[in-house]
Design a protein around this motif. Structure first.
Motif, PDB file in Angstrom:
ATOM      1  N   GLY A 125       9.261  60.238 -22.908  1.00 30.58           N
ATOM      2  CA  GLY A 125       9.995  59.063 -22.471  1.00 30.58           C
ATOM      3  C   GLY A 125      11.349  58.992 -23.127  1.00 30.58           C
ATOM      4  N   ASN A 126      11.993  57.881 -22.914  1.00 30.28           N
ATOM      5  CA  ASN A 126      13.239  57.615 -23.625  1.00 30.28           C
ATOM      6  C   ASN A 126      13.339  56.130 -23.904  1.00 30.28           C
ATOM      7  N   VAL A 147      11.876  50.834 -23.012  1.00 29.14           N
ATOM      8  CA  VAL A 147      11.275  52.165 -23.097  1.00 29.14           C
ATOM      9  C   VAL A 147      10.736  52.524 -21.718  1.00 29.14           C
ATOM     10  N   GLU A 148      10.949  53.764 -21.313  1.00 24.00           N
ATOM     11  CA  GLU A 148      10.298  54.314 -20.128  1.00 24.00           C
ATOM     12  C   GLU A 148       9.472  55.516 -20.569  1.00 24.00           C
ATOM     13  N   LEU A 149       8.319  55.691 -19.979  1.00 24.38           N
ATOM     14  CA  LEU A 149       7.488  56.840 -20.345  1.00 24.38           C
ATOM     15  C   LEU A 149       6.645  57.296 -19.171  1.00 24.38           C
ATOM     16  N   GLN A 150       6.208  58.551 -19.260  1.00 21.77           N
ATOM     17  CA  GLN A 150       5.386  59.144 -18.205  1.00 21.77           C
ATOM     18  C   GLN A 150       4.469  60.194 -18.809  1.00 21.77           C
ATOM     19  N   SER A 183      15.311  59.792 -15.956  1.00 19.95           N
ATOM     20  CA  SER A 183      15.696  58.870 -17.023  1.00 19.95           C
ATOM     21  C   SER A 183      16.133  59.613 -18.274  1.00 19.95           C
ATOM     22  N   ILE A 184      15.476  60.742 -18.561  1.00 20.28           N
ATOM     23  CA  ILE A 184      15.840  61.517 -19.749  1.00 20.28           C
ATOM     24  C   ILE A 184      17.227  62.129 -19.583  1.00 20.28           C
TER      25      ILE A 184
END
Length: 312
Positions: A125-126, A147-150, A183-184
């Motif tokens: 994520g970032n 925060v975004e994550l996967q 996003s990254i």
């Protein structure tokens, strides 16, 4: 949840503080002895949006890590060039179901992580939170972020959404993304402009943004990132990303902030992560036969400055 923050610099300290205040069992792991000693003796001190606070959080050096208690979650916040060593150091804390969340700046860290952790336990994520390291055991935390994550593993979407829920319950505004590589790369465009340019010019983001060439430089660097990203299946909206980068110029939000690379190199005389940001674009450009002259030059200039300052 038993959470290990692997790399407790400015950003790792922020996440450690917020997750600790949110009721999680947090332990910090960091390789800077003075920082670890200060936290042990006096607690982790922070100016948190104008309020001075102290959080007493367990902390250890990587050499002190033992496998007595396994982690539910390890959040990676070490510097990119220290990632492999940190993963090796925290290996005793990793159980079969331990999740790894990588929030490092830069591109391509999953290639290193998957050498140590099964793919189904890796999440990337970032974050758009900011933080500043004042000195050993002391940080400055201001503004809002997200925060975004996967998940990287197949059929791990529910696990990723649960991690986002845990972070959000501590105020970290996390959400699941189904296109985290976009996003990254988008975040990397911020780092590939603000971090290196502020470090080279010895300014904060607002001061750089006030210069006449700033817009043209940002556009050119973002175009280089976008050209490389396209070869990896990521189609950046260049106008939107440029606007996103230039939103950092606003002195009323985060414009007066000195980015992490500035803090490392100018303030603390440490080597930077340039090889994993502009340097990564430069390497990938050569691989895909795409010219990246600005990223090439910015990478070289940062390395020149590291040499001049004797960074370690």
């Amino acid at each position: 949840m038993k959470i290990i923050i692997a790399g407790a610099g400015a950003m790792g300290s922020r996440f450690g503080i917020m997750l600790h205040r949110g009721g999680n069992d947090v332990t910090l792991v960091d390789g800077w002895p003075a920082h670890v000693d200060a936290i042990r003796q006096n607690g982790l001190k922070a100016n948190f949006n104008g309020e001075d606070i102290t959080e007493h959080i367990p902390v250890m050096l990587p050499s002190e890590v033992k496998g007595d208690t396994k982690a539910d979650l390890i959040i990676l916040f070490t510097k990119s060039m220290q990632l492999a060593k940190m993963l090796q150091d925290v290996k005793p804390l990793i159980a079969e179901n331990t999740k790894i969340l990588c929030l490092l700046n830069g591109i391509g860290h999953e290639d290193t992580i998957e050498k140590y952790i099964p793919m189904e336990n890796i999440f990337i994520g970032n974050t758009m939170w900011t933080a500043g390291l004042v000195g050993p055991g002391e940080v400055k935390l201001f503004g809002n972020g997200s925060v975004e994550l996967q998940n990287l593993g197949q059929n791990q979407e529910d696990a990723a959404k649960n991690l986002a829920k845990v972070l959000s319950e501590s105020g970290l505004n996390a959400k699941y993304s189904d296109n985290i590589h976009y996003s990254i790369y988008r975040k990397a465009c911020v780092n590939g402009t603000m971090n290196c340019l502020c470090s080279i010019l010895d300014v904060n983001m607002a001061e750089f943004g006030a210069t006449k060439p700033a817009h043209d430089i940002v556009v050119t660097v973002v175009n280089e990132f976008a050209a490389v990203a396209k070869h990896e299946g990521v189609d950046l909206d260049i106008d939107e990303v440029v606007a996103h980068v230039e939103s950092c110029f606003d002195p009323e939000t985060i414009g007066k902030h000195y980015p992490s690379m500035y803090q490392d190199l100018i303030k603390n005389n440490r080597l930077t992560e340039i090889d994993y940001i502009n340097g990564a674009v430069s390497r990938k450009g050569k691989k895909y036969q795409i010219p990246t002259p600005y990223c090439d030059l910015l990478t070289q200039l940062i390395h020149c400055k590291e040499d001049i300052l004797g960074a370690k």
